[in-house]
Each structure stands twice: as structure tokens, then as C-alpha cells.
Design a protein around this motif. Sequence first.
Motif, PDB file in Angstrom:
ATOM      1  N   ALA A   1       0.828  -1.209   0.000  1.00  0.00           N
ATOM      2  CA  ALA A   1       0.000   0.000   0.000  1.00  0.00           C
ATOM      3  C   ALA A   1       0.866   1.264   0.000  1.00  0.00           C
ATOM      4  N   GLN A   2       1.888   1.267   0.863  1.00  0.00           N
ATOM      5  CA  GLN A   2       2.728   2.469   0.951  1.00  0.00           C
ATOM      6  C   GLN A   2       3.579   2.644  -0.301  1.00  0.00           C
ATOM      7  N   GLY A   3       4.053   1.531  -0.869  1.00  0.00           N
ATOM      8  CA  GLY A   3       4.810   1.600  -2.120  1.00  0.00           C
ATOM      9  C   GLY A   3       3.959   2.171  -3.236  1.00  0.00           C
ATOM     10  N   LEU A   4       2.701   1.723  -3.268  1.00  0.00           N
ATOM     11  CA  LEU A   4       1.794   2.225  -4.300  1.00  0.00           C
ATOM     12  C   LEU A   4       1.525   3.719  -4.128  1.00  0.00           C
ATOM     13  N   ARG A   5       1.279   4.103  -2.875  1.00  0.00           N
ATOM     14  CA  ARG A   5       1.001   5.519  -2.619  1.00  0.00           C
ATOM     15  C   ARG A   5       2.199   6.383  -3.014  1.00  0.00           C
ATOM     16  N   PHE A   6       3.377   5.916  -2.632  1.00  0.00           N
ATOM     17  CA  PHE A   6       4.605   6.653  -2.963  1.00  0.00           C
ATOM     18  C   PHE A   6       4.732   6.832  -4.481  1.00  0.00           C
ATOM     19  N   ASN A   7       4.520   5.735  -5.214  1.00  0.00           N
ATOM     20  CA  ASN A   7       4.693   5.800  -6.668  1.00  0.00           C
ATOM     21  C   ASN A   7       3.584   6.601  -7.347  1.00  0.00           C
ATOM     22  N   LEU A   8       2.362   6.494  -6.818  1.00  0.00           N
ATOM     23  CA  LEU A   8       1.265   7.277  -7.395  1.00  0.00           C
ATOM     24  C   LEU A   8       1.523   8.763  -7.190  1.00  0.00           C
ATOM     25  N   GLU A   9       2.005   9.107  -5.981  1.00  0.00           N
ATOM     26  CA  GLU A   9       2.294  10.518  -5.710  1.00  0.00           C
ATOM     27  C   GLU A   9       3.438  11.009  -6.590  1.00  0.00           C
ATOM     28  N   ALA A  10       4.415  10.125  -6.835  1.00  0.00           N
ATOM     29  CA  ALA A  10       5.535  10.497  -7.715  1.00  0.00           C
ATOM     30  C   ALA A  10       5.042  10.762  -9.133  1.00  0.00           C
ATOM     31  N   GLU A  11       3.906  10.102  -9.500  1.00  0.00           N
ATOM     32  CA  GLU A  11       3.339  10.299 -10.846  1.00  0.00           C
ATOM     33  C   GLU A  11       2.350  11.459 -10.880  1.00  0.00           C
TER      34      GLU A  11
END
Length: 257
Positions: free
Chosen positions: A14-24
Motif C-alpha cells: 500500500a505504501q509503495g503504491l502511494r509513494f509511486n502514485l504521488e511520484a506520478e
Amino acid sequence: MSRVLVVEDEAHIAQGLRFNLEAEGYSAEIAGDGESATDRLLHKKEDFDAVVLDIMLPGKDGFSVVSELRAARNYVPVLMLTARSRPEDVLKGFAAGADDYLPKPFDLSILLARLQGLLRRSQWMRAAHSSRVSSTPDLREPGASDPHTVSDFGTFSFAGRTIDFGTLELRTPDNLIHLTLMESELLRHLVRNEGRIVSRKQILEEVWGLHEDTDTRAIDNFVVRLRRYIEDDPAQPRYLLTVRGVGYRFVAKPENE
Ligand code: CA
């Protein structure tokens, strides 16, 4: 900025996804289980542009979450994550109202592409819907001149049924049915090709955006659902016909009428 809700109990995913989504450039939030997801989406009526929904959740699972959303007439685009690429999970998810799926473990770039695809389609539909009063959006493919393409108002009528591609509504003599994004997209593709055979491969490429790992049985499952909506007797279809070994053909005016 598009707002995405990630529903996933495994914190590192979940946190990895959030991090990457925010990076995008997305705004991303996490719900750690099904109950808090439905609480935020349905009870608190928080507004998200898309939901990435894991199927395997403690307590209320992803299937229950998406079917609760749809039952409450919440049609937020849902990309579900299946633990295994089990066809029965995929079909169950689509039947519950999910718009797309991705088997775990997934490649981040593919997840982002799928998510973008869902967001683009829903934004496009919202735009078509909101401009219906002031202008006449042309929903046809560039260069399409087929008389069976959808009207300037994004509706298509046949045999007492009217599909509104802007509002994702299908009106039949007995019912008003809310379509999911993917149901509407598949119908639109079939309507555009009225009278012509559409192969499963073509549907995969043009409706799903070429997801090589999508099982074609997912398409058959969509067709079963669409037949329940539009056919008088889904077991004896007259409008949405199977072309054995190839695909499907939509006929607005069956012969022998
Ligand atoms: Ca999980």
C-alpha cells in the motif's frame, strides 16, 4: 489532480503504491481494509477518481467492497488486484462490478497505464456528459461514417432500448440499468461495428487497450451480463450474437422482425 484510493491491507504494498502514485502526480490515500474503504466511499461520501482495490482483504473482501459500491450506485472506476491470475476471481470481480483487473505481483508501469486508461475514459465520459446541453460532442471514431454510429448526443437506440454513453445508463422497456465503464465501452464498440463481426482479439485491443494477459473469458463474461440487460431471453440472444470460434456481432434489427 486525480485522487486515488488504494485499498490494501499489506502495508508495504500500500505504501509503495502511494509513494509511486504521488511520484506520478496523483493524490493517493490508503484504506487498510474493506470496511474503511466502504466507510469512506459510501458513508462519508468522499470523492475519489479511481480505486485500486485488493481482493484479498481481512474481513470484507474486495468482491464485497465493489458490489456494495455498485449496489449504492457509486460508479467510481475500480481496478482490482487479484492475488493469483485465477480466471474465476477475475470473472467474479467483473460480475461484482470492477472495471479492470491486474494479477499480483504486478509491474508498476502496467498498473499506472491501466489506471490512466480508466481515468481517461471516465474523464472523457464526464466531459461528454457535461457538454451535452451546450454543444454536441461527437462520440464517433475519427473518419467514421457508418450510419449506425452513436448519435451526436451520445445515445444509441434500438428495439425500445436506449443506451446513453454519457451517463452510462441503459433504458429498456422495463428497467433503467446503470452500466459500469467497461460495460459501456464494450457496448459502444459493438454498436459502432453494428452488423459486423468483432473478434475477441479486437475487443482486447480496442476496448481493453491490449492487455496481453487478459483472459478472453473475461470478455465472454461481459457479454453474458450485457445479454441479461438487453435481451428478452438471454439464452436465445437476438441482438448480441455469438460467432462461433471468432467473437461477437451486434445486430440492432434482427431479421424476421
Ligand atoms: Ca491483501
